[in-house]
Design a protein around this motif. Sequence first.
Motif, PDB file in Angstrom:
ATOM      1  N   GLY A  44      -6.101 -14.751  30.831  1.00 32.51           N
ATOM      2  CA  GLY A  44      -5.537 -14.016  29.700  1.00 32.51           C
ATOM      3  C   GLY A  44      -4.595 -14.870  28.885  1.00 32.51           C
ATOM      4  N   VAL A  45      -3.788 -15.712  29.568  1.00 33.81           N
ATOM      5  CA  VAL A  45      -2.879 -16.627  28.856  1.00 33.81           C
ATOM      6  C   VAL A  45      -3.673 -17.611  27.995  1.00 33.81           C
ATOM      7  CG1 VAL A  45      -1.203 -18.480  29.166  1.00 33.81           C
ATOM      8  CG2 VAL A  45      -1.035 -16.399  30.546  1.00 33.81           C
ATOM      9  N   LEU A  46      -4.769 -18.159  28.573  1.00 34.44           N
ATOM     10  CA  LEU A  46      -5.607 -19.082  27.812  1.00 34.44           C
ATOM     11  C   LEU A  46      -6.204 -18.388  26.591  1.00 34.44           C
ATOM     12  CD1 LEU A  46      -7.085 -21.739  27.341  1.00 34.44           C
ATOM     13  CD2 LEU A  46      -8.839 -20.971  28.971  1.00 34.44           C
ATOM     14  N   LEU A  47      -6.690 -17.155  26.783  1.00 31.19           N
ATOM     15  CA  LEU A  47      -7.263 -16.412  25.666  1.00 31.19           C
ATOM     16  C   LEU A  47      -6.211 -16.157  24.577  1.00 31.19           C
ATOM     17  CD1 LEU A  47      -9.654 -14.902  24.400  1.00 31.19           C
ATOM     18  CD2 LEU A  47      -8.936 -12.867  25.685  1.00 31.19           C
ATOM     19  N   TYR A  50      -5.501 -19.387  22.779  1.00 29.03           N
ATOM     20  CA  TYR A  50      -6.623 -19.717  21.879  1.00 29.03           C
ATOM     21  C   TYR A  50      -6.564 -18.864  20.615  1.00 29.03           C
ATOM     22  CZ  TYR A  50     -11.443 -20.577  20.389  1.00 29.03           C
ATOM     23  OH  TYR A  50     -12.551 -20.920  19.666  1.00 29.03           O
ATOM     24  N   ALA A  51      -6.294 -17.564  20.766  1.00 29.53           N
ATOM     25  CA  ALA A  51      -6.217 -16.678  19.595  1.00 29.53           C
ATOM     26  C   ALA A  51      -5.081 -17.080  18.670  1.00 29.53           C
ATOM     27  CB  ALA A  51      -6.045 -15.227  20.064  1.00 29.53           C
ATOM     28  N   MET A  52      -3.929 -17.411  19.243  1.00 30.71           N
ATOM     29  CA  MET A  52      -2.790 -17.836  18.421  1.00 30.71           C
ATOM     30  C   MET A  52      -3.096 -19.140  17.685  1.00 30.71           C
ATOM     31  SD  MET A  52       0.423 -16.938  20.961  1.00 30.71           S
ATOM     32  CE  MET A  52       1.582 -17.665  19.806  1.00 30.71           C
ATOM     33  N   ASN A  53      -3.817 -20.021  18.340  1.00 29.09           N
ATOM     34  CA  ASN A  53      -4.198 -21.275  17.681  1.00 29.09           C
ATOM     35  C   ASN A  53      -5.132 -21.024  16.504  1.00 29.09           C
ATOM     36  OD1 ASN A  53      -4.461 -24.354  17.704  1.00 29.09           O
ATOM     37  ND2 ASN A  53      -6.596 -23.702  17.883  1.00 29.09           N
ATOM     38  N   GLU A  54      -6.084 -20.091  16.686  1.00 34.39           N
ATOM     39  CA  GLU A  54      -7.043 -19.798  15.619  1.00 34.39           C
ATOM     40  C   GLU A  54      -6.382 -19.083  14.447  1.00 34.39           C
ATOM     41  OE1 GLU A  54     -10.619 -20.559  15.528  1.00 34.39           O
ATOM     42  OE2 GLU A  54      -9.575 -21.981  16.829  1.00 34.39           O
ATOM     43  N   GLY A  56      -3.042 -19.198  13.699  1.00 34.36           N
ATOM     44  CA  GLY A  56      -1.854 -19.884  13.186  1.00 34.36           C
ATOM     45  C   GLY A  56      -2.168 -20.750  11.979  1.00 34.36           C
ATOM     46  N   ARG A  57      -1.118 -21.104  11.239  1.00 36.75           N
ATOM     47  CA  ARG A  57      -1.268 -21.925  10.035  1.00 36.75           C
ATOM     48  C   ARG A  57      -0.414 -23.196  10.073  1.00 36.75           C
ATOM     49  NH1 ARG A  57      -5.010 -19.396   9.849  1.00 36.75           N
ATOM     50  NH2 ARG A  57      -5.855 -18.034   8.216  1.00 36.75           N
ATOM     51  N   SER A  58       0.604 -23.220  10.907  1.00 36.36           N
ATOM     52  CA  SER A  58       1.498 -24.374  10.945  1.00 36.36           C
ATOM     53  C   SER A  58       1.410 -25.063  12.298  1.00 36.36           C
ATOM     54  CB  SER A  58       2.945 -23.935  10.680  1.00 36.36           C
ATOM     55  OG  SER A  58       3.374 -23.004  11.657  1.00 36.36           O
ATOM     56  N   ALA A  59       1.857 -26.332  12.351  1.00 38.16           N
ATOM     57  CA  ALA A  59       1.920 -27.132  13.582  1.00 38.16           C
ATOM     58  C   ALA A  59       0.623 -27.061  14.383  1.00 38.16           C
ATOM     59  CB  ALA A  59       3.092 -26.681  14.436  1.00 38.16           C
ATOM     60  N   PRO A  60      -0.514 -27.498  13.806  1.00 37.36           N
ATOM     61  CA  PRO A  60      -1.792 -27.395  14.536  1.00 37.36           C
ATOM     62  C   PRO A  60      -1.806 -28.193  15.828  1.00 37.36           C
ATOM     63  CG  PRO A  60      -2.016 -28.781  12.598  1.00 37.36           C
ATOM     64  CD  PRO A  60      -0.666 -28.151  12.499  1.00 37.36           C
ATOM     65  N   GLY A  61      -1.137 -29.361  15.850  1.00 36.13           N
ATOM     66  CA  GLY A  61      -1.129 -30.157  17.068  1.00 36.13           C
ATOM     67  C   GLY A  61      -0.426 -29.453  18.213  1.00 36.13           C
ATOM     68  N   ALA A  62       0.722 -28.847  17.912  1.00 32.43           N
ATOM     69  CA  ALA A  62       1.473 -28.138  18.955  1.00 32.43           C
ATOM     70  C   ALA A  62       0.714 -26.917  19.438  1.00 32.43           C
ATOM     71  CB  ALA A  62       2.847 -27.733  18.402  1.00 32.43           C
ATOM     72  N   ARG A  63       0.090 -26.190  18.531  1.00 29.64           N
ATOM     73  CA  ARG A  63      -0.668 -25.009  18.924  1.00 29.64           C
ATOM     74  C   ARG A  63      -1.799 -25.382  19.880  1.00 29.64           C
ATOM     75  NH1 ARG A  63      -1.288 -24.017  13.431  1.00 29.64           N
ATOM     76  NH2 ARG A  63      -3.557 -23.960  13.735  1.00 29.64           N
ATOM     77  N   PHE A  64      -2.521 -26.437  19.510  1.00 29.87           N
ATOM     78  CA  PHE A  64      -3.666 -26.811  20.351  1.00 29.87           C
ATOM     79  C   PHE A  64      -3.205 -27.388  21.685  1.00 29.87           C
ATOM     80  CE2 PHE A  64      -7.236 -29.564  21.626  1.00 29.87           C
ATOM     81  CZ  PHE A  64      -8.218 -28.596  21.696  1.00 29.87           C
TER      82      PHE A  64
END
Length: 376
Positions: A44-47, A50-54, A56-64
């Motif tokens: 669930g944490v991974l999901l 992943y959803a927050m990364n998809e 999100g609009r800022s800090a793509p490196g940190a999100r991923f």
Amino acid sequence: MPGENRLRSTMRWGFLLLLTAAASRYVAYHGWGGSTTGVLVLAGVLLAAYAMNELGRSAPGARFAVVVVAFLALVIVAPSFAWCAIPLFFVGLHQLPRRAVWPLVGLLTAAVVIAQIRLADRLEPSLVLGPVGLAAITTVVFLELDRQNRARQHALDDLLAARDELDRSQREARALAERARLSREIHDTLAQGLSSMNLLLQAADREWDDKPEQARGHVRQATATARENLAEARRFVRGLASPALDNASLTDALRRLCTATERDTGTPVRLTVAGTVTPLGVDNEIALLRVAQGALANVRSHAHARHAAVTLTYGDQEVMLDVYDDGAGFDPAATSGFGLTGIRERIAHLGGTVTVESAPGEGTALAVSLPLREAR
């Protein structure tokens, strides 16, 4: 872009399906007791990551990076979730800078290889070669497609820039053409009218005391010229045809022009019309009238001629206008005045030709021809 959006949507659904399949497999093998709850929480944490990364609009490196950490933690606990790395390959390759691609590929591939070895009964080369080959193929294909997309985008940007430059050049060309047209119109109408009024008023001033009737005649002629120029100016501002052509043919307009020139200068001006009169169109008739005005203005101002003649000839393929005077003449090669240049530009724009024959002391002959196929 539509294709990219479809691919990304497919990968999202693929990730969800792989995560669900891995969770189902884990529950099927381990049941609901023991460590299953912890594994499902990590899933669930991974999901969520992943959803927050998809979204999100800022800090793509940190999100991923959060997604990768959650994935590695889940794979350490439950190796069967390793194949969720496939859609993560796509997300990372799409989202991270090029310099981070191969380290990411190495990290995810290593996680999959280790998970495969942990799940297998014995060590086989396929457990290493399979994930490495799949990761290499996926990465190379993605990078090549990305390179082609960038090349197409670069070509499109160049095309748009070239189109913008072409539009700008066309606007400048239209502006220059309009400026040249305005200059010709001013020279052939207002400037010549003002020059004529100046000559008439000077003559009136010289004769005011000794010949008052003649002086008043010059003033009346200057007034008439001013009235005609005012009408020209109003039509000129509106971009319409010359008032000399209002409800009149080109022949009538030329006849009035010759009469006015003879009246103002005292130089006899003969008009001859030959051939079958053919409608020429407004632009062509205005051009020929302006040429005649310019040529007779030179007769009035510079030639000191004893006689002048205007000949309009309608042929089978072209219409010709000839203006001749027996005045002072000039050297065409040494003359760069605006009047002659304007005549050439005006006629060339309509597909015609201009010929000037003159020499000092031998008069001047100006010949203009316009193709009838253009005139119509």
